[in-house]
Every structure is written in structure tokens, then in C-alpha cells.
Write a protein that holds these residues in place. Structure first.
Motif, mmCIF file in Angstrom:
data_model
loop_
_atom_site.group_PDB
_atom_site.id
_atom_site.type_symbol
_atom_site.label_atom_id
_atom_site.label_comp_id
_atom_site.label_asym_id
_atom_site.label_seq_id
_atom_site.Cartn_x
_atom_site.Cartn_y
_atom_site.Cartn_z
ATOM 1 N N SER A 1 4.607 12.522 5.269
ATOM 2 C CA SER A 1 3.538 11.523 5.371
ATOM 3 C C SER A 1 2.270 12.098 6.002
ATOM 4 O O SER A 1 1.209 11.483 5.955
ATOM 5 C CB SER A 1 4.020 10.301 6.158
ATOM 6 O OG SER A 1 4.299 10.648 7.498
ATOM 7 N N PHE B 1 4.199 2.876 -3.988
ATOM 8 C CA PHE B 1 4.009 3.905 -5.010
ATOM 9 C C PHE B 1 4.046 5.313 -4.404
ATOM 10 O O PHE B 1 4.192 6.285 -5.123
ATOM 11 C CB PHE B 1 2.690 3.672 -5.761
ATOM 12 C CG PHE B 1 2.739 2.463 -6.640
ATOM 13 C CD1 PHE B 1 3.243 2.545 -7.925
ATOM 14 C CD2 PHE B 1 2.326 1.226 -6.173
ATOM 15 C CE1 PHE B 1 3.321 1.431 -8.738
ATOM 16 C CE2 PHE B 1 2.398 0.101 -6.969
ATOM 17 C CZ PHE B 1 2.895 0.197 -8.254
ATOM 18 N N SER B 2 3.923 5.412 -3.094
ATOM 19 C CA SER B 2 4.008 6.720 -2.452
ATOM 20 C C SER B 2 5.456 7.128 -2.219
ATOM 21 O O SER B 2 5.807 8.295 -2.348
ATOM 22 C CB SER B 2 3.284 6.699 -1.099
ATOM 23 O OG SER B 2 1.935 6.409 -1.270
ATOM 24 N N TYR B 3 6.289 6.162 -1.879
ATOM 25 C CA TYR B 3 7.640 6.516 -1.449
ATOM 26 C C TYR B 3 8.755 6.037 -2.383
ATOM 27 O O TYR B 3 9.867 6.527 -2.317
ATOM 28 C CB TYR B 3 7.892 5.952 -0.044
ATOM 29 C CG TYR B 3 6.968 6.522 0.992
ATOM 30 C CD1 TYR B 3 6.832 7.897 1.154
ATOM 31 C CD2 TYR B 3 6.206 5.692 1.815
ATOM 32 C CE1 TYR B 3 5.983 8.441 2.097
ATOM 33 C CE2 TYR B 3 5.343 6.219 2.757
ATOM 34 C CZ TYR B 3 5.228 7.585 2.902
ATOM 35 O OH TYR B 3 4.382 8.117 3.839
ATOM 36 N N ASP C 1 3.575 8.008 8.950
ATOM 37 C CA ASP C 1 4.213 6.742 8.595
ATOM 38 C C ASP C 1 5.554 6.628 9.306
ATOM 39 O O ASP C 1 6.025 5.531 9.576
ATOM 40 C CB ASP C 1 4.442 6.662 7.087
ATOM 41 C CG ASP C 1 3.212 6.137 6.365
ATOM 42 O OD1 ASP C 1 2.322 5.595 7.034
ATOM 43 O OD2 ASP C 1 3.147 6.269 5.133
ATOM 44 N N GLY D 1 0.777 -1.236 0.000
ATOM 45 C CA GLY D 1 0.000 0.000 0.000
ATOM 46 C C GLY D 1 0.804 1.279 0.000
ATOM 47 O O GLY D 1 0.217 2.357 0.006
#
Lengths: 320, 592
Positions: free
Chosen positions: B496, B154-156, B490, B151
Motif C-alpha cells: 500500500s 479495485f486496488s485490492y 492502508d 475507493g
């Protein structure tokens, strides 16, 4: 009788088919959570949500999803895999079924013993002190929410958080196969808590029926023929008055075999009821389907058992 | 209570309704009051068995590539595995675990070189195999694969060269993740990425080594089954997992998880003391019963509920204070005002809402001062940028000044918004809230408070998961107000906190965490620019200033900075892990 049973069993299949279809429709028609989104994390990449949706088959039309589900179920007795943990639904249900069966059947024994005994004595000793106390207590038993009663029993009698530390408390359940003694003691409180309202209801039901039956002509005839009162009550009175009890017991046991959610939750018994509750919270459709079908199966099966039992209890009933 | 509580995202401690929180007085800042506020003693006695009673489902998955939520970290991630970087209980920056040191940054921030320790062995059946850099490369690559369903990759990690833009059908090689030798991992980036350069985003479970030669066969299907066959590097392993498959005696979903010591673990290479010999986790307990069992019993620690139920909380903070430990969770609670829906498309209406809400009363619905500090802006205490955004006092906006609400100020903003009487004259406002306690009570309190400025909510109370996945996180549902929202860190970097919630680029059709649909190009540019900054102090200033300015826009009315209240039996020393939102740290807690 055999033809009747076969015919009823075929109806069981039709009923289960309908139940599964209705569950499917309800799941998609009502605003339940999106399983794909739930599995994609808290800040999901849209492509990941779609990938999960595809993997779970949720991108297909509902009728295709239903067809696939039923195909797996009918051809392979495959209930699918949980959206939540990707473990076989069948495996998880069957892992938990013994706990639910232990709870439901044990509680049924308790409430039948108490309900029938109290109901019978109350009917025979009508308007006595015992009758008044028992029926008053029965009202309390029917009124008390099982969740509240469970907490109360734990705070009073559990050996960890109770005031009088007698019985094992919440989370103490062990399977029968692992330790029969611990299994028995761990279920004493849950059995009585679950049985309380049923016992109360059955006692009142039997009392009413028995009072009515005991005023029938054939009872008077039996007495006139010189039969002992005990024989009149047990052989002629109760046998007739108990028919509604058999009906109710069959249905109640069937319902509870599908899961006793509140009792399982309070006492942390890992049964089917708790599994059903969690699956609804998580929009885990395969698990919801599995637990609903199980519950429906037990209800229709117990209905059949009750109907068959009538033939033995009531000489007037004949199936052809 | 995730922890209905079943879904407690590590960071989104608040996002999931079962999380509540701890102590701290109004305006008390990030500190805590009551209980043992700090992990003053992290040395403990070795041995014994600890039991945890969870009230929610349990860990979300056995697969390290999926772990993201608080319970995953607490109950399986931290005890059984090692990541490139880890977190001692009081750490606010990542500590080398498998890595030998922090990333060496070169090439203008676009190349990160990480040397890893040698000699770290896997559990059986790979007990003769040691962790190699290639195993971490494979672990990170599989986080981009759909069968794993991670999850946050793709954010980091999306700025790693060769990283896919969408989940791959299978695990694929990523050219920017390189393992030139057994102890060297190199990340080649398209742009500098602050959360990678500081190591923060490398202290997440995607860096738990996964040996490709063993795991690839389990990763081939539509759904990876590696989790059920995984090998462990941490001090503990799932009971019976040495056979190569986790048996029922070790794990049963939503029922039981048993951890025992990992014979392959070498204490000399790890900072974790791992005092307990065995950890038993039961799921499905009634929250009140479970809390009482912990307090009255022996060798037990609170489970996945961030605070005990109200019935137990008072008792805990008075007569059993010594059994409680309290820390800010790094999360907050807020009401999301949808800027694309009337009347919240008007900034002055949003400011009026902020002014009229009695945040003190809202906190009361969750348990009063014990559960957290009244918020004045978005970034919570203890996070970089908190002080720069104004600390406890906040940025100083008049609509946030009175924690008990100020109807006069609210009406003045309503007048500015074009409502001469100071009262809203439109129709009912569509709102969707969580139907479980205490979020339900909070939403209903908010409904009452908003009537003071004429806003009548058409409040729909639905299950927690439905609230998010069908309404609040779905723009086309056009929900004007979501009162039961929350977010958490996070790690100790405010990217985050800010980027997901306020950056317009994150508005998506489903799973949209920018629930207010904040989409101001100037702010978007500032937020995106901040992600490339690699200096920690500079990042704190940038995010603090952003928080200050964004609070002025009132996309969200933040009303609480959560605490976490953990507790244990009398014979247990409970240590909280601040990185993990204040949840009990099972590798640092011990028996007395």
C-alpha cells in the motif's frame, strides 16, 4: 407603497437568479477542486471517477447542469443534495439557520444598543473625557480582528479555558428550543465579540451625524421654542441622524444572516457560515449555491426592509 | 486537521494537509520521543462519556462501504462495526474479528477459505438476525457498485474471479465470492494476492457485514442510502438508529455524531473492551480552542487533528507531557518531482534536488523534531520492508546523507546533469502547493532552498483539495513540482506504500497518485510481481529492496516520517491505534 414592495420583490427574484448564475460560472471558471475525484477515494479507479461524475451530473454541459438546478429550485424549492454527504441542502441549511439567526440578531441588538447610546452621548458631550475614551475605544473595536477578539475573549472569560471562568465557551451552543437559558448564556460571548466592531463603527457614525444635525436651523428653532433638551435630541436630532444607521444595520444584519463565518468558527456555533466555509473547502457546489443564495436573499430582503423603514423614519420619503 | 484537515485518508494521512505529526528526533527511527510512546496500558475503567472535538468536517459518509479515511475508522468504523479482521491498538497484523482465524490458503494461493463466528447479532431493527457469510459476500460485492463509491475495492479485490473491472451500476453477484454455508466465506482468485492471503486487505470496511435482505432496497438508487439506515455489529451504534433510520439526534453532517451502546453486541465474541458508555463527537471546532479545551477540561480526547496546533504543541510536550501519547503514523511527506517535465526528466537534477533540500528545516516548518523523524527513504518506520530498505540510516545515497542539505553534492549532480556551473539555467519551474499552514510554509521553505542550485519555482498556492484534484494528480496539468505531498499505509504491508505511488500502471488522467509519473518497466514488473507473493517475510524483503532502488531514482524526495500526537484530558487514558495511523482508539481508551 404596496406596488413598490411588489416591484422590489420581483427584483429580488431577478437578483437571485443572477447571483445563482454567477456562482455557477465562478465555480467552473476558477480552479476549484473536482468534486467527483474528491469523492472517489485516494487511489481512484478512473471508471469510478467517471461514474461519480455521471451520478452528480457533472458530465453534462454547464448550462444543462444550471438548467436542472434552477428547475428543481423553481418548481420544487429543491436546492439539491450535497456532493459531500448526499443529504438535502435545504435540510442542512434550515437546520443551521436558527443558530446563525440567533447569533446575528442577538449581536445586532447588542451593537445597536451600545453604538447608539455611545454615539449619542459622545455627540452631546463632545470633546468630553467620555467622548475621547469612547471614540478611542471605538477605534480599537473597529481595528480588532473578530477572530483574534474571539480567541481573546475565550482565553479570558470562557468557563473551560478562560482565566476568569464566567461564560460558557466554544461549542456550548444549544438551540433556543432545547434550553432557552443555556442558549442565552452560550451566546453572550459570541454576541459581544461579533458586535464589537459594528458597535464601534455605529457609534462613530452616529456621533458624526448627530453633531452635524444638532447644528441645523430646525434644532435651534426647537430649542428657541422652549423644548427640553432631551426632547430636542431624541425627537428631532436622533430621528434625523439615525437614517444612515438604519441603512448600515439593514445591510449588516442581512450579511450576517448569511453566515458569520469567523465567529461561528471560533465559538463552534453550527451555523450557515461554517457550512458555507466547509462547502467551499470541499467543492460542494449544491451547498455553495444554497448558502450563497441564502446570503443574497437576506441582503436584498434587508435592503427592502430598510427602504420601507425610511418611509416611517423620514417624513420626506414617499414611495409610489 | 484533515485534519482539514477534513479529509484524512486512513493511509493518506499525509495526503490530506490537515494531518501533521508528532514526536521523534532526527534520525530517531521509528520510535518516538516525548509523551507516552507506547500503549503500555490498554486496560481501563468501564463507564462514562467521552467527548471529542473535531476541527474538520467529520466522518465522510455513514456508509461502511465508503469508509476509508482515518476519521471514519476512528469515530464510526471501529466503534460501531466489526470486520472480518480487526486491529488491537498495537497490532501490526490483522486479528480475527468476525472471522474465526486467518484465511486458509489453498489451490496455490488462489482459494481463500474463511470461517466466521456464529451468533454475532445486528442492532435493531434486525436484532433477531445474526451475521452470515452471505452478508459479507454482499458487503464486498456492493463495494464494486457505483452507488456506494468505494475507493479501494479495485486496488485490492480486483483479482477476485468475476469482479468487475469498473464500477457496476448496481450491486451485482461476483462469482468468486462464495458463501457455501452460513459460516463459510470462500474467495476464488485469478492470481494469488498477498494482501488477501495475509488477511490485511480483509481488515477493511468492505468486510463489515451488510444483510442483503435488509440493505438491497437502499442500494437500488444512483446513490445508496444504506448508511442512513444501517445496522450495527460493534459495541456502539449511532444514537437513535434502532428505529431503522439514523435521526438528527444521532448524526448531523459536519456537526454532531453521538454513539451509544449497542444492545445486540456480545462482548464475549469480541476483543474490544469498549469502556465508554457514550461517545459524543462535535465537529467544526477551532483547532487551537479545541486543543486547549481537551487539555484543560475533563473527559475529552483530541479529535481529527494528528497534532495540536503549534501554539499548544510546546505546552503539551513540556508541562502536559503526561496527557500526550505519540506513535509513528505510518505515513510520510515528500516532494513529487514530475519525471515527464523538465528539468525533472533528468535523474541527476532530481538527485541534486534531494541533496540540496534541508529536510531538517522543512521539518521545522511543521513544528520541529516533535512532528516526526527525518526520512531517508519512502517506507516509514514500523512497516515491513523498512529495515530492508536501510532503516533509519537509509540506503546510503550521498544525496540523502546530510539532513541539513548539501549544496556541494547538489551542484555536483547539477554538473552531471549538464549544467557546468552547478546552477540550473532554465526558466521558472511550475510548482503547486497547499495554501494552508503548515504545508504552505514548507513549500515556501523549499522554494528558498532550491535557489541554491538555480531552480526558481513559479509557486502557486491553492486550497488543498484543488492542489490534488486540479493540479498534482492530473498529468495534463504538467506540474513539475508538488512540495506538499504525503502518503500513508492502508495496513501493515508495504504494497500500500509502494504500488500506488511507483507503479507506472497506476498513471491515470485524474486522481493520479503516481504524481511523479514514475514508469520504469523494470520497476513496474518488480512491483507487480511482489503483489502476488503470499509469504509475509518475502514480501517485506521485496518491498524493502524496491524502496531502496526507487529512492535512488528520486521520483520523490521523502523528507519526513510522520508521527501522530494524541492527547486527552487528565482523567482520560488515551490509547492510540497504530493500524489507524496513531489516531485515538475509542474502544480501548477509557476514563481513569
Amino acid at each position: 407603497m404596496s406596488a413598490y414592495i411588489i416591484r422590489r420583490l420581483l427584483w429580488v427574484i431577478v437578483l437571485l437568479f443572477l447571483v445563482s448564475a454567477i456562482t455557477f460560472v465562478i465555480f467552473f471558471a476558477l480552479p476549484s477542486a473536482d468534486p467527483a475525484q474528491l469523492r472517489a477515494g485516494r487511489q481512484p479507479n478512473p471508471a469510478l471517477v467517471e461514474a461519480i461524475r455521471h451520478r452528480l451530473g457533472l458530465d453534462k454541459p454547464i448550462y444543462v447542469q444550471y438548467y436542472r438546478y434552477m428547475k428543481g429550485l423553481v418548481l420544487h424549492f429543491d436546492f439539491g443534495y450535497s456532493y459531500q454527504n448526499n443529504i438535502s441542502v435545504k435540510q442542512q441549511i434550515f437546520d443551521r439557520l436558527p443558530a446563525t439567526a440567533s447569533l446575528a440578531i442577538g449581536a445586532a441588538v447588542v451593537w445597536l444598543i451600545i453604538g447608539i447610546s455611545v454615539g449619542t452621548i459622545s455627540a452631546i458631550k463632545r470633546r468630553s473625557m467620555f467622548d475621547r475614551v469612547a471614540m478611542g475605544g471605538a477605534l480599537v473595536g473597529i481595528s480588532a480582528p473578530v477572530y483574534w477578539l474571539g480567541l481573546l475573549s475565550l482565553y479570558l472569560f470562557a468557563n473551560d479555558i478562560g482565566i476568569i471562568k464566567i461564560f460558557p465557551g466554544s461549542g456550548s451552543y444549544v438551540p433556543l428550543s432545547q434550553d432557552p437559558s443555556k442558549w442565552f448564556t452560550s451566546l453572550i460571548l459570541p454576541w459581544f465579540v461579533l458586535a464589537a466592531s459594528f458597535a464601534a463603527f455605529y457609534a462613530r457614525l452616529l456621533r458624526g451625524n448627530l453633531i452635524e444635525v444638532m447644528s441645523e436651523d430646525y434644532i435651534r428653532t426647537a430649542r428657541a421654542k422652549g423644548l427640553r433638551e432631551r426632547r430636542v435630541v431624541l425627537r428631532h436630532g436622533i430621528r434625523s441622524a439615525i437614517t444612515p444607521i438604519v441603512t448600515a444595520a439593514g445591510l449588516d444584519i442581512g450579511i450576517l444572516l448569511g453566515g458569520a463565518i469567523l465567529t461561528e468558527s471560533v465559538f463552534n456555533i453550527p451555523g450557515v457560515g461554517r457550512l458555507a466555509f466547509d462547502s467551499i473547502q470541499n467543492s460542494d457546489l449544491p451547498m455553495i449555491q444554497g448558502t450563497v443564495l441564502l446570503g443574497a436573499f437576506f441582503i436584498v430582503l434587508m435592503n427592502l426592509v430598510v427602504d420601507v423603514a425610511y418611509a416611517f423614519i423620514d417624513p420626506r420619503v414617499r414611495y409610489s | 486537521m484533515r485534519k482539514l484537515w477534513r479529509l484524512l485518508p486512513l493511509a493518506a494521512i499525509a495526503v490530506l494537509a490537515l494531518v501533521a505529526a508528532g514526536c521523534g528526533g532526527g534520525g530517531g527511527g521509528g520510535g518516538s520521543t516525548g509523551g507516552n510512546a507506547e500503549n503500555s496500558n490498554t486496560s481501563g475503567k468501564a463507564g462514562g462519556t467521552i467527548t471529542i472535538n473535531d476541527s474538520a468536517g467529520s466522518i465522510d459518509s455513514l456508509d461502511p462501504g465508503y469508509w476509508y479515511y482515518q476519521t471514519d475508522y476512528e469515530e464510526i468504523g471501529m466503534p460501531t462495526q466489526r470486520m472480518l479482521y480487526g486491529w488491537k491498538p498495537d497490532d501490526t497484523s490483522p486479528r480475527p474479528d468476525i472471522a474465526q482465524g486467518l484465511p486458509q490458503v489453498s489451490n496455490g494461493g488462489k482459494t481463500l477459505t474463511i470461517k466466521i463466528k456464529s451468533g454475532i447479532r445486528y442492532s435493531a431493527p434486525l436484532q433477531s438476525q445474526t451475521v452470515k457469510a452471505a452478508d459479507i459476500k454482499y458487503a464486498m460485492e456492493r463495494c464494486f457498485a457505483a452507488p456506494v463509491g468505494n475507493g479501494y475495492a479495485f486496488s485490492y479485490y480486483s483479482d477476485i474471479k468475476g469482479a468487475p473491472s469498473k464500477p457496476s451500476a448496481h450491486v451485482e453477484d461476483i462469482s468468486g465470492i462464495q458463501a457455501p454455508d452460513a459460516t463459510t466465506l470462500v474467495l476464488q482468485l485469478k492470481n494469488p494476492v498477498g494482501v488477501l492471503a495475509t488477511g490485511n486487505a480483509l481488515g477493511l470496511p468492505c468486510t463489515i457485514p451488510v444483510p442483503q435482505n435488509y440493505a438491497a432496497k437502499y442500494d437500488k438508487g444512483n446513490q445508496s442510502t444504506y448508511g442512513q439506515h444501517q445496522v450495527f455489529t460493534g459495541p456502539y451504534m449511532v444514537q437513535g438508529a434502532g428505529s431503522g433510520t439514523i435521526p438528527k439526534s444521532g448524526y448531523q453532517p459536519a456537526k454532531l455524531l453521538v454513539l451509544v451502546r449497542n444492545p445486540s453486541w456480545d462482548k464475549s465474541t469480541d476483543f474490544k473492551p469498549a469502556y465508554f458508555n457514550k461517545i459524543i463527537i462535535h465537529n467544526g471546532s477551532d483547532p487551537t480552542v479545541a486543543a486547549r479545551q481537551v487539555l484543560a477540561g475533563q473527559s475529552m480526547i483530541s479529535g481529527d487533528a494528528a497534532v495540536p496546533p503549534p501554539a499548544v504543541l510546546k505546552d503539551l510536550l513540556t508541562t502536559k507531557k503526561s496527557q500526550a501519547v505519540i506513535a509513528p503514523s505510518g505515513g510520510n511527506r515528500y516532494a513529487a518531482l514530475n519525471t515527464t517535465v523538465k528539468p525533472f526528466d533528468n535523474i541527476n537534477v532530481r538527485r541534486a534536488v534531494a541533496a540540496v533540500l534541508n529536510r531538517n528545516a522543512l521539518r521545522q516548518t511543521r513544528g520541529g523534531p516533535a512532528v516526526g523523524t527525518i526520512a531517508t527513504h519512502f517506507i516509514p518506520p514500523g512497516m515491513p520492508g523498512f529495515d530492508q530498505a536501510g532503516g533509519n540510516a537509509g540506503p546510503g545515497y550521498d544525496f540523502y546523507k546530510n539532513p541539513n542539505g548539501d549544496v556541494a553534492v547538489a551542484k555536483s549532480y547539477m554538473k552531471k546533469a549538464g549544467y557546468p556551473s552547478g546552477m540550473y539555467t532554465g526558466g521558472k519551474v511550475f510548482a503547486v502547493a497547499d495554501n494552508t499552514s503548515p504545508a504552505k510554509q514548507t513549500a515556501e521553505a523549499m522554494q528558498q532552498q532550491l535557489k541554491a542550485i538555480g531552480i526558481n519555482l513559479d509557486l502557486h498556492e491553492v486550497p488543498h483539495a484543488t492542489m490534488y484534484s486540479k493540479y498534482c494528480q492530473v498529468p495534463k496539468a504538467k506540474v513539475a513540482l508538488c512540495p506538499s505531498m504525503g502518503w500513508g499505509k492502508d495496513f501493515f504491508d508495504s504494497q500500500s506504500m509502494i504500488d500506488p505511488i511507483f507503479n507506472g500502471k497506476n498513471i491515470v488522467p485524474a486522481g493520479n497518485v503516481n504524481t511523479a509519473q514514475a514508469n520504469n518497466p523494470a520497476f513496474n514488473a518488480r512491483i507487480s510481481a511482489a503483489t502476488s507473493v503470499t509469504d509475509a517475510n518475502q514480501r517485506a524483503t521485496l518491498y524493502g529492496n524496491l524502496d531502496k532502488d526507487l529512492t535512488g531514482q528520486v521520483y520523490y524526495v521523502t523528507w519526513l516520517w510522520d508521527n501522530n500526537i494524541s492527547y486527552g484530558s487528565k482523567n482520560v487514558t488515551v490509547v492510540q491505534n497504530k493500524f489507524n495511523g496513531g489516531a485515538p482508539d475509542l474502544v480501548f481508551s477509557s476514563l481513569k
